[in-house]
Design a protein around this motif. Structure first.
Motif, PDB file in Angstrom:
ATOM      1  N   GLN A   1       0.829  -1.215   0.000  1.00 13.29           N
ATOM      2  CA  GLN A   1       0.000   0.000   0.000  1.00 13.29           C
ATOM      3  C   GLN A   1       0.857   1.256   0.000  1.00 13.29           C
ATOM      4  O   GLN A   1       0.584   2.208  -0.731  1.00 13.29           O
ATOM      5  CB  GLN A   1      -0.907   0.017   1.250  1.00 13.29           C
ATOM      6  N   VAL A   2       1.886   1.260   0.846  1.00 13.05           N
ATOM      7  CA  VAL A   2       2.759   2.435   0.947  1.00 13.05           C
ATOM      8  C   VAL A   2       3.471   2.667  -0.378  1.00 13.05           C
ATOM      9  O   VAL A   2       3.536   3.803  -0.868  1.00 13.05           O
ATOM     10  CB  VAL A   2       3.775   2.262   2.107  1.00 13.05           C
ATOM     11  N   LYS A   3       3.994   1.582  -0.988  1.00  7.10           N
ATOM     12  CA  LYS A   3       4.714   1.732  -2.262  1.00  7.10           C
ATOM     13  C   LYS A   3       3.792   2.238  -3.371  1.00  7.10           C
ATOM     14  O   LYS A   3       4.173   3.091  -4.161  1.00  7.10           O
ATOM     15  CB  LYS A   3       5.358   0.395  -2.660  1.00  7.10           C
TER      16      LYS A   3
ATOM     17  N   GLY B   1       1.945   6.603  -6.782  1.00  7.23           N
ATOM     18  CA  GLY B   1       0.860   7.459  -7.257  1.00  7.23           C
ATOM     19  C   GLY B   1       1.147   8.938  -7.031  1.00  7.23           C
ATOM     20  O   GLY B   1       0.753   9.782  -7.825  1.00  7.23           O
ATOM     21  N   LEU B   2       1.817   9.233  -5.923  1.00  2.00           N
ATOM     22  CA  LEU B   2       2.143  10.624  -5.598  1.00  2.00           C
ATOM     23  C   LEU B   2       3.476  11.057  -6.216  1.00  2.00           C
ATOM     24  O   LEU B   2       3.858  12.223  -6.117  1.00  2.00           O
ATOM     25  CB  LEU B   2       2.206  10.805  -4.073  1.00  2.00           C
TER      26      LEU B   2
ATOM     27  N   SER C   1      10.515   6.726   1.201  1.00  2.00           N
ATOM     28  CA  SER C   1      11.023   7.231   2.482  1.00  2.00           C
ATOM     29  C   SER C   1      10.434   8.608   2.815  1.00  2.00           C
ATOM     30  O   SER C   1      10.099   8.891   3.968  1.00  2.00           O
ATOM     31  CB  SER C   1      12.546   7.296   2.478  1.00  2.00           C
ATOM     32  N   ASN C   2      10.284   9.477   1.802  1.00  2.00           N
ATOM     33  CA  ASN C   2       9.677  10.796   2.046  1.00  2.00           C
ATOM     34  C   ASN C   2       8.219  10.654   2.475  1.00  2.00           C
ATOM     35  O   ASN C   2       7.771  11.337   3.394  1.00  2.00           O
ATOM     36  CB  ASN C   2       9.732  11.659   0.783  1.00  2.00           C
ATOM     37  N   LEU C   3       7.497   9.752   1.786  1.00  2.00           N
ATOM     38  CA  LEU C   3       6.087   9.539   2.129  1.00  2.00           C
ATOM     39  C   LEU C   3       5.958   9.040   3.569  1.00  2.00           C
ATOM     40  O   LEU C   3       5.155   9.572   4.346  1.00  2.00           O
ATOM     41  CB  LEU C   3       5.452   8.537   1.163  1.00  2.00           C
TER      42      LEU C   3
END
Ligand SMILES: [Zn+2]
Length: 146
Positions: free
Chosen positions: A22-24, A29-30, A35-37
């Motif tokens: 999900q994070v990746k 998408g952004l 790491s920044n997210l």
């Protein structure tokens, strides 16, 4: 290298594979590095948790801030009863109220005014001189005639 950059630390943590995915996907998408997210999400979570703690866990600070501004209270022309769906301090006593609490919302003519809520204990009471002065008992219009 800036001072802040030199003080940065690496934090390792185990997360479920589904969460990693999900994070990746979100980072993709952004169009930002994972790491920044993650860093931004942690900072946001801490900001929100701190605000919630300030509004619920430390009523004395909130109380002083809320009860301080009498000018704001004076601008209220009416109090609308409602059921809160947020946490809010009472503008008079500073008591923390939580979602589900009955409260009163202050109505003002100031479009930029901060929302003011009162707890029911601080509900304004009618002044005694406004109470109807009845010398004889009023006739009850709903009473059956005999
Ligand atoms: Zn109150």
């Amino acid at each position: 290298m800036t001072d802040d950059r030199r003080k940065e630390k690496v934090l390792h943590t185990r997360i479920p594979a589904a969460l990693e995915l999900q994070v990746k996907r979100l980072a993709e998408g952004l169009r930002v590095p994972v790491s920044n997210l993650v860093r931004n999400m942690i900072e946001d979570a801490i900001t929100v948790a701190t605000r919630m703690r300030d509004s619920v866990g430390q009523p004395s600070t909130t109380a002083r801030r809320a009860a301080a501004d009498h000018a704001e209270l004076a601008a209220v022309y009416g109090w609308q009863p409602l059921t809160l769906n947020t946490t809010a301090p009472c503008a008079r006593c500073g008591r923390s109220m939580v979602p589900g609490d009955d409260a009163l919302l202050g109505l003002t003519d100031r479009p930029q005014a901060e929302r003011l809520f009162l707890c029911l204990d601080c509900r304004p009471t009618p002044s005694p001189r406004r109470a109807p002065a009845r010398k004889s008992s009023p006739r009850n219009p709903f009473a059956k005639e005999k």
